[in-house]
Motif scaffolding. Structure first.
Motif, mmCIF file in Angstrom:
data_model
loop_
_atom_site.group_PDB
_atom_site.id
_atom_site.type_symbol
_atom_site.label_atom_id
_atom_site.label_comp_id
_atom_site.label_asym_id
_atom_site.label_seq_id
_atom_site.Cartn_x
_atom_site.Cartn_y
_atom_site.Cartn_z
ATOM 1 N N GLY A 40 4.821 15.584 0.459
ATOM 2 C CA GLY A 40 5.940 14.760 -0.008
ATOM 3 C C GLY A 40 5.478 13.420 -0.550
ATOM 4 O O GLY A 40 4.465 13.337 -1.231
ATOM 5 N N GLU A 41 6.209 12.373 -0.207
ATOM 6 C CA GLU A 41 5.931 11.063 -0.794
ATOM 7 C C GLU A 41 5.604 10.034 0.278
ATOM 8 O O GLU A 41 6.051 10.139 1.419
ATOM 9 C CB GLU A 41 7.142 10.594 -1.608
ATOM 10 N N ARG A 42 4.831 9.036 -0.119
ATOM 11 C CA ARG A 42 4.531 7.898 0.747
ATOM 12 C C ARG A 42 4.653 6.635 -0.094
ATOM 13 O O ARG A 42 4.420 6.647 -1.300
ATOM 14 C CB ARG A 42 3.103 7.968 1.304
ATOM 15 N N GLU A 43 4.979 5.532 0.578
ATOM 16 C CA GLU A 43 5.024 4.239 -0.089
ATOM 17 C C GLU A 43 4.166 3.283 0.731
ATOM 18 O O GLU A 43 4.401 3.108 1.933
ATOM 19 C CB GLU A 43 6.468 3.743 -0.153
ATOM 20 N N VAL A 44 3.167 2.691 0.098
ATOM 21 C CA VAL A 44 2.223 1.824 0.822
ATOM 22 C C VAL A 44 1.848 0.618 -0.041
ATOM 23 O O VAL A 44 2.090 0.608 -1.248
ATOM 24 C CB VAL A 44 0.922 2.587 1.192
ATOM 25 N N ASP A 45 1.212 -0.340 0.591
ATOM 26 C CA ASP A 45 0.691 -1.468 -0.184
ATOM 27 C C ASP A 45 -0.486 -1.008 -1.052
ATOM 28 O O ASP A 45 -0.606 -1.381 -2.211
ATOM 29 C CB ASP A 45 0.218 -2.586 0.756
ATOM 30 N N VAL A 46 -1.384 -0.221 -0.449
ATOM 31 C CA VAL A 46 -2.605 0.168 -1.167
ATOM 32 C C VAL A 46 -2.854 1.667 -1.009
ATOM 33 O O VAL A 46 -2.927 2.172 0.121
ATOM 34 C CB VAL A 46 -3.845 -0.594 -0.628
ATOM 35 N N ALA A 47 -2.997 2.361 -2.138
ATOM 36 C CA ALA A 47 -3.423 3.768 -2.118
ATOM 37 C C ALA A 47 -4.909 3.795 -2.438
ATOM 38 O O ALA A 47 -5.354 3.151 -3.396
ATOM 39 C CB ALA A 47 -2.644 4.570 -3.152
ATOM 40 N N ILE A 48 -5.663 4.503 -1.623
ATOM 41 C CA ILE A 48 -7.119 4.558 -1.805
ATOM 42 C C ILE A 48 -7.506 6.008 -2.067
ATOM 43 O O ILE A 48 -7.214 6.890 -1.240
ATOM 44 C CB ILE A 48 -7.845 4.026 -0.548
ATOM 45 N N VAL A 49 -8.135 6.256 -3.196
ATOM 46 C CA VAL A 49 -8.526 7.623 -3.547
ATOM 47 C C VAL A 49 -10.026 7.758 -3.320
ATOM 48 O O VAL A 49 -10.824 7.056 -3.956
ATOM 49 C CB VAL A 49 -8.173 7.937 -5.017
ATOM 50 N N GLN A 60 4.739 2.155 -12.834
ATOM 51 C CA GLN A 60 6.170 2.327 -12.566
ATOM 52 C C GLN A 60 6.948 1.137 -13.109
ATOM 53 O O GLN A 60 6.436 0.016 -13.115
ATOM 54 C CB GLN A 60 6.407 2.421 -11.058
ATOM 55 N N LYS A 61 8.170 1.395 -13.530
ATOM 56 C CA LYS A 61 8.980 0.288 -14.049
ATOM 57 C C LYS A 61 9.701 -0.444 -12.928
ATOM 58 O O LYS A 61 10.066 -1.592 -13.053
ATOM 59 C CB LYS A 61 10.000 0.832 -15.056
ATOM 60 N N GLN A 62 9.937 0.207 -11.845
ATOM 61 C CA GLN A 62 10.593 -0.454 -10.712
ATOM 62 C C GLN A 62 10.010 0.043 -9.403
ATOM 63 O O GLN A 62 9.320 1.060 -9.375
ATOM 64 C CB GLN A 62 12.106 -0.217 -10.744
ATOM 65 N N GLY A 63 10.318 -0.695 -8.346
ATOM 66 C CA GLY A 63 9.738 -0.330 -7.059
ATOM 67 C C GLY A 63 8.267 -0.695 -7.027
ATOM 68 O O GLY A 63 7.843 -1.699 -7.615
ATOM 69 N N ARG A 64 7.470 0.118 -6.348
ATOM 70 C CA ARG A 64 6.024 -0.134 -6.289
ATOM 71 C C ARG A 64 5.433 -0.032 -7.680
ATOM 72 O O ARG A 64 5.907 0.702 -8.543
ATOM 73 C CB ARG A 64 5.357 0.890 -5.365
ATOM 74 N N ARG A 65 4.332 -0.732 -7.902
ATOM 75 C CA ARG A 65 3.760 -0.868 -9.234
ATOM 76 C C ARG A 65 3.204 0.450 -9.802
ATOM 77 O O ARG A 65 3.253 0.695 -10.999
ATOM 78 C CB ARG A 65 2.644 -1.914 -9.155
ATOM 79 N N TYR A 66 2.652 1.307 -8.937
ATOM 80 C CA TYR A 66 1.997 2.530 -9.423
ATOM 81 C C TYR A 66 2.456 3.757 -8.635
ATOM 82 O O TYR A 66 2.849 3.659 -7.471
ATOM 83 C CB TYR A 66 0.466 2.428 -9.274
ATOM 84 N N GLU A 67 2.324 4.894 -9.308
ATOM 85 C CA GLU A 67 2.501 6.183 -8.645
ATOM 86 C C GLU A 67 1.186 6.952 -8.756
ATOM 87 O O GLU A 67 0.662 7.140 -9.857
ATOM 88 C CB GLU A 67 3.616 6.979 -9.325
ATOM 89 N N PHE A 104 3.288 5.989 -3.758
ATOM 90 C CA PHE A 104 3.680 4.805 -4.525
ATOM 91 C C PHE A 104 3.023 3.590 -3.882
ATOM 92 O O PHE A 104 3.073 3.425 -2.657
ATOM 93 C CB PHE A 104 5.205 4.671 -4.534
ATOM 94 N N ALA A 105 2.370 2.765 -4.710
ATOM 95 C CA ALA A 105 1.593 1.655 -4.149
ATOM 96 C C ALA A 105 1.550 0.483 -5.124
ATOM 97 O O ALA A 105 1.708 0.659 -6.333
ATOM 98 C CB ALA A 105 0.168 2.129 -3.858
ATOM 99 N N ASP A 106 1.328 -0.707 -4.579
ATOM 100 C CA ASP A 106 1.174 -1.889 -5.437
ATOM 101 C C ASP A 106 -0.253 -2.034 -5.941
ATOM 102 O O ASP A 106 -0.505 -2.684 -6.944
ATOM 103 C CB ASP A 106 1.597 -3.150 -4.669
ATOM 104 N N TRP A 107 -1.177 -1.479 -5.178
ATOM 105 C CA TRP A 107 -2.582 -1.491 -5.581
ATOM 106 C C TRP A 107 -3.147 -0.080 -5.436
ATOM 107 O O TRP A 107 -2.777 0.641 -4.489
ATOM 108 C CB TRP A 107 -3.407 -2.421 -4.678
ATOM 109 N N VAL A 108 -4.042 0.277 -6.346
ATOM 110 C CA VAL A 108 -4.723 1.569 -6.240
ATOM 111 C C VAL A 108 -6.227 1.307 -6.301
ATOM 112 O O VAL A 108 -6.707 0.590 -7.193
ATOM 113 C CB VAL A 108 -4.321 2.527 -7.382
ATOM 114 N N ILE A 109 -6.938 1.847 -5.332
ATOM 115 C CA ILE A 109 -8.404 1.739 -5.323
ATOM 116 C C ILE A 109 -8.976 3.134 -5.564
ATOM 117 O O ILE A 109 -8.617 4.089 -4.856
ATOM 118 C CB ILE A 109 -8.917 1.192 -3.977
#
Ligand code: FES
Length: 513
Positions: A31-40, A215-222, A231-236
């Motif tokens: 499913g989905e998660r919403e976090v400050d930072v997504a780390i791949v 993303q246009k709204q909500g967290r900055r990136y998907e 969904f996260a504001d930062w992606v590493i």
């Protein structure tokens, strides 16, 4: 290949001899998660980022296409050192003294950081401080070791010339760096993962990231994955080579692979340091104690991924050398690793492009224990808005690296030409019928080129011969039974499944009947 090497278990000693009998399994994203930072990427860089950020109260989700720490981190030598072979004379020459100093300071700080995390998280990973040596056996290279001595002193490292570095054979010159370290990398990373969970962070295995979109709204990136979205504001992105093509890191790094064996004997290996030679072929040596047994770990025989014919012979070369020179009597494990070397020898760490909140870390040049930790420290600072003194030297958007790229690109083009020629030379020789059991080759069929593998029972597996990253031809790696792409290092199993990016799509199955 000697019979002894053939009997060694084909597995990394770190994964097999972990202190944790059953490493915790982390779930696949659902499913989905919403976090400050997504780390791949859940190697040492991604897990260190995850721990440092979650320690600061940020919510994190760490994703890996396989199992945590089962990429290059689980297949390294586990040396934790700022002595990276001969590098500082070259760095001063290419980047200037100040940046070379920053590289040294950053890597020394990484050793201290790892030591602090081992203590803080009480990680039982055989952490041990000891000296590191780089040496030469030949008169012709003595000057290089002496030049490195001068350069390493200039950048402030604790080095000295060591006429007798403690090896069982004579060397012509050796440089000693004090207060370096070694550890069990898999146990260390499992400890980081436990720390992330304890801080409220989440880890997901078997979750392949496919894309990152704004993303246009909500967290900055998907972050889109094959198992849901984050969904996260930062992606590493710490996937060795970033899985997105943005930033062009595939053109600024070279995929290189190395072989390793772990051997044992009746007692101690009588070594009080970690060692690496200057000349080719490389012999990188350390010891590892586990369950009352001491192993000798020897790595080397590196080459560009996808090059060469009899890859399995490299294991035999390492084993033979170790048996001749040390008190080891048998090879217990053998394994293979791939890493990326940046064209100017400095990793790319920072923003993928200026202004973006997508951060990358790549090109650790086989010294990922410290460089991966440097990345975590720097990326944590960027996200927290803290100026970092090392930012300029590692800047992922630096253009001065590109002046070294043409040479590398020339090499790549030559390689590709040679490689295609080599492939064509091989066409016509193997056919599906004449392929030996347990081997693979590119075969010209009525429907075009196919990558064909015949298992020990004679069953055929055929997949597309074109790498799904940018279309180069793959080649069969007989040491690992994989299809490897020499262009940017993607690797696939014999069923065509991606086991190493930057490719994210599998090779399609083909019918060659
Ligand atoms: Fe880039 Fe294969 S990895 S074309």
């Amino acid at each position: 290949m000697t019979s002894s090497t053939a009997q060694a278990k084909h597995a990394s000693i770190w994964l097999e001899e972990a202190d944790t009998d059953k490493p915790k399994k982390y779930p696949r994203l659902d499913g989905e998660r919403e976090v400050d930072v997504a780390i791949v990427g859940a190697g040492i860089a991604g897990l260190s980022c995850g721990y440092l950020l979650s320690q600061q109260g940020l919510s994190v989700a760490v994703l890996d296409m396989g199992k945590i720490c089962n990429g290059v981190t689980g297949y390294t030598t586990g040396k934790v050192s700022s002595q990276h072979g001969l590098i500082y004379a070259d760095l001063i020459d290419k980047h200037g003294l100040e940046r070379a100093q920053n590289y040294a300071v950053a890597n020394e700080a990484a050793i201290t950081q790892i030591e602090a995390l081992v203590a803080e998280l009480k990680i039982d990973c055989g952490w041990e401080r000891l000296p590191a040596f780089v040496y030469t056996l030949t008169d012709a290279l003595m000057g290089k070791v002496e030049a490195e001595h001068n350069a390493a002193r200039k950048v402030g490292l604790p080095v000295s010339l060591a006429p007798n570095p403690g090896l069982p054979y004579e060397v012509r010159a050796a440089l000693r760096a004090d207060n370096q370290a070694q550890f069990q990398p898999f146990d260390y990373c499992l400890g980081l993962a436990r720390g992330i969970s304890a801080n409220g962070g989440e880890l997901f295995e078997d979750t392949r990231a496919l894309d990152v979109t704004a993303q246009k709204q909500g967290r900055r990136y998907e972050v889109k994955t094959d198992a849901g979205n984050v969904f996260a504001d930062w992606v590493i992105i710490c996937t060795q080579l970033p899985f997105r093509n943005q930033g062009g890191f595939f053109a600024k790094t070279i995929p290189v692979c190395s072989y390793a064996v772990a051997l044992s004997g009746d007692g101690s290996m009588d070594l009080d340091g970690m060692y690496i030679n200057v000349e080719e072929p490389t012999r990188s040596v350390r010891t590892f104690r586990h369950a009352d047994k001491e192993y000798l770990v020897v790595a080397g025989e590196g080459h560009r991924t996808g090059e060469g014919d009899d890859m399995a012979q490299h294991y035999a070369n390492l084993e033979q050398w170790a048996l001749e020179n040390f008190s080891a009597t048998q090879a217990d494990y053998r394994w293979w690793a791939q890493d990326y070397v940046s064209v100017d020898r400095v990793p790319f760490i920072g923003r993928e492009s200026s202004g973006e909140h997508i951060l990358v870390a790549t090109g650790f040049g086989k010294w990922g224990m410290t460089n991966g930790t440097v990345a975590a420290m720097m990326l944590t600072d960027i996200i927290r808005g803290i100026p970092n003194a090392w930012a300029q030297v590692f800047d992922a958007t630096r253009v001065n690296a590109l002046k070294d790229a043409p040479q590398m690109m020339k090499g790549g083009a030559k390689l590709a030409k040679h490689y295609v020629g080599d492939v064509f030379r091989k066409f016509g020789a193997p056919s599906v019928e004449t392929l030996e059991l347990g081997s693979g080759a590119l075969v010209k069929t009525a429907k075009g080129r196919r990558a064909v593998y015949k298992d020990e029972q004679g069953n055929i597996k055929a997949v597309s011969a074109r790498c799904t990253h940018m279309g180069c031809l793959v080649s069969f790696n007989d040491a690992e039974s994989t299809w490897d792409c020499s262009c940017h290092g993607s690797r696939f199993d014999v069923d065509g499944k991606v086991i190493h990016g930057p490719a994210i799509a599998d090779l399609e199955a083909e019918d060659v009947s």
